[in-house]
Scaffold this active site. Structure first.
Site, PDB file in Angstrom:
ATOM      1  N   HIS A 142       0.971  -1.144  -0.154  1.00  0.00           N
ATOM      2  CA  HIS A 142       0.039   0.106  -0.179  1.00  0.00           C
ATOM      3  C   HIS A 142       0.826   1.198   0.039  1.00  0.00           C
ATOM      4  O   HIS A 142       0.655   2.108   1.065  1.00  0.00           O
ATOM      5  CB  HIS A 142      -1.073  -0.003   1.262  1.00  0.00           C
ATOM      6  CG  HIS A 142      -2.044  -1.154   1.197  1.00  0.00           C
ATOM      7  ND1 HIS A 142      -2.826  -1.239   2.322  1.00  0.00           N
ATOM      8  CD2 HIS A 142      -1.835  -2.450   0.443  1.00  0.00           C
ATOM      9  CE1 HIS A 142      -3.569  -2.083   1.996  1.00  0.00           C
ATOM     10  NE2 HIS A 142      -3.038  -3.209   1.090  1.00  0.00           N
TER      11      HIS A 142
ATOM     12  N   GLU B  16     -11.900   0.002  -7.720  1.00  0.00           N
ATOM     13  CA  GLU B  16     -12.719   1.029  -7.855  1.00  0.00           C
ATOM     14  C   GLU B  16     -12.117   2.013  -8.809  1.00  0.00           C
ATOM     15  O   GLU B  16     -11.055   2.072  -9.018  1.00  0.00           O
ATOM     16  CB  GLU B  16     -12.748   2.133  -6.655  1.00  0.00           C
ATOM     17  CG  GLU B  16     -13.395   1.357  -5.224  1.00  0.00           C
ATOM     18  CD  GLU B  16     -13.438   2.311  -4.124  1.00  0.00           C
ATOM     19  OE1 GLU B  16     -13.888   1.942  -2.956  1.00  0.00           O
ATOM     20  OE2 GLU B  16     -13.023   3.377  -4.196  1.00  0.00           O
TER      21      GLU B  16
ATOM     22  N   ARG C 243      -7.601   3.976  -0.513  1.00  0.00           N
ATOM     23  CA  ARG C 243      -6.815   2.785   0.022  1.00  0.00           C
ATOM     24  C   ARG C 243      -5.354   2.679  -0.197  1.00  0.00           C
ATOM     25  O   ARG C 243      -4.481   2.422   0.324  1.00  0.00           O
ATOM     26  CB  ARG C 243      -7.673   1.317   0.029  1.00  0.00           C
ATOM     27  CG  ARG C 243      -6.969   0.310   0.678  1.00  0.00           C
ATOM     28  CD  ARG C 243      -7.767  -1.080   0.468  1.00  0.00           C
ATOM     29  NE  ARG C 243      -7.215  -2.281   0.812  1.00  0.00           N
ATOM     30  CZ  ARG C 243      -6.594  -3.098   0.276  1.00  0.00           C
ATOM     31  NH1 ARG C 243      -6.241  -2.816  -1.164  1.00  0.00           N
ATOM     32  NH2 ARG C 243      -5.940  -4.154   0.810  1.00  0.00           N
TER      33      ARG C 243
END
Length: 236
Positions: free
Chosen positions: A119, A206, A181
């Protein structure tokens, strides 16, 4: 009919190629785990060969981190780099001509973006407004995405030298949107509308249309939530 043309490799042998940016007509590619920047040089048969331009010495590749996004403005190359301390954006002067390109010493224009083994975000691009945009991940700490004082879990907007633009949505802040995120793709289309792609957790990836100052919900929601305080993706 392009649908009937066979797919062919333009170049092989790259190691985890993560980003491509064009210096004039020359593609520059980042290799995440080797921390190399290579230029692609055309052959007469339409394929390419690669040549090492530089190794980014302070990169500390691990997991999803390393040498990530690239962007070019004028005679400068920008790189999003995972170091041992943080994620940061560095700027390099580009010297020479295609086939003999080299980079000057790094100038750090932004540091302190949270890092982790995953991430890390990492996409950078110049928008139609001439500002530099950067996607950052939550670095495995989801609550950072809702914390506007943190650079994690955001899309950032800055001047080419790293300064905060006066017209950013939050005064004195690089934050352009939050509640992300791990966004890793940005592009502009249709009257400068900004899109961002984002890795989901267990269910929904997304595609978002980015609104200045918008809250995209992570980690409170994932995907389409139909909650008035968050902006839903246009596709999931």
């Amino acid at each position: 009919d392009d649908k009937n043309k066979p797919v062919r490799d333009l170049i092989t042998g790259l190691d985890v190629p993560w980003s491509v940016a064009f210096y004039g007509q020359t593609p520059l590619v980042s290799e995440r785990d080797k921390a190399r920047i290579v230029e692609l040089l055309p052959r007469t048969d339409g394929t390419y060969t690669s040549r090492e331009v530089a190794i980014i010495k302070n990169a500390a590749p691990r997991g999803e981190g390393g040498l990530l996004g690239l962007a070019v403005q004028g005679k400068y190359l920008y790189a999003y780099v995972t170091t041992r301390q943080d994620n940061r954006i560095e700027r390099f002067a580009v010297h020479g001509k295609p086939g003999s390109l080299s980079l000057g010493p790094p100038a750090t224009i932004l540091k302190g973006i949270p890092r982790s083994t995953n991430h890390n975000g990492g996409r950078i691009a110049f928008g139609p407004d001439g500002k530099l945009y950067a996607t950052t991940g939550d670095a495995g700490t989801p609550k950072l995405a809702q914390d506007r004082a943190s650079l994690g879990g955001k899309i950032l907007r800055m001047e080419p030298n790293g300064a905060v633009p006066k017209d950013n949505p939050f005064k004195g802040s690089l934050v352009y949107s939050y509640g992300h995120r791990n966004p890793q793709g940005i592009a502009w289309y249709d009257d400068d509308k900004m899109y961002a792609s984002e890795f989901g957790q267990n269910t929904w990836d997304e595609l978002n249309v980015i609104t200045p100052g918008g809250n995209y919900g992570w980690p409170v929601v994932e995907g389409i939530a139909k909650k008035s305080e968050f902006i839903d993706p246009v596709q999931q």
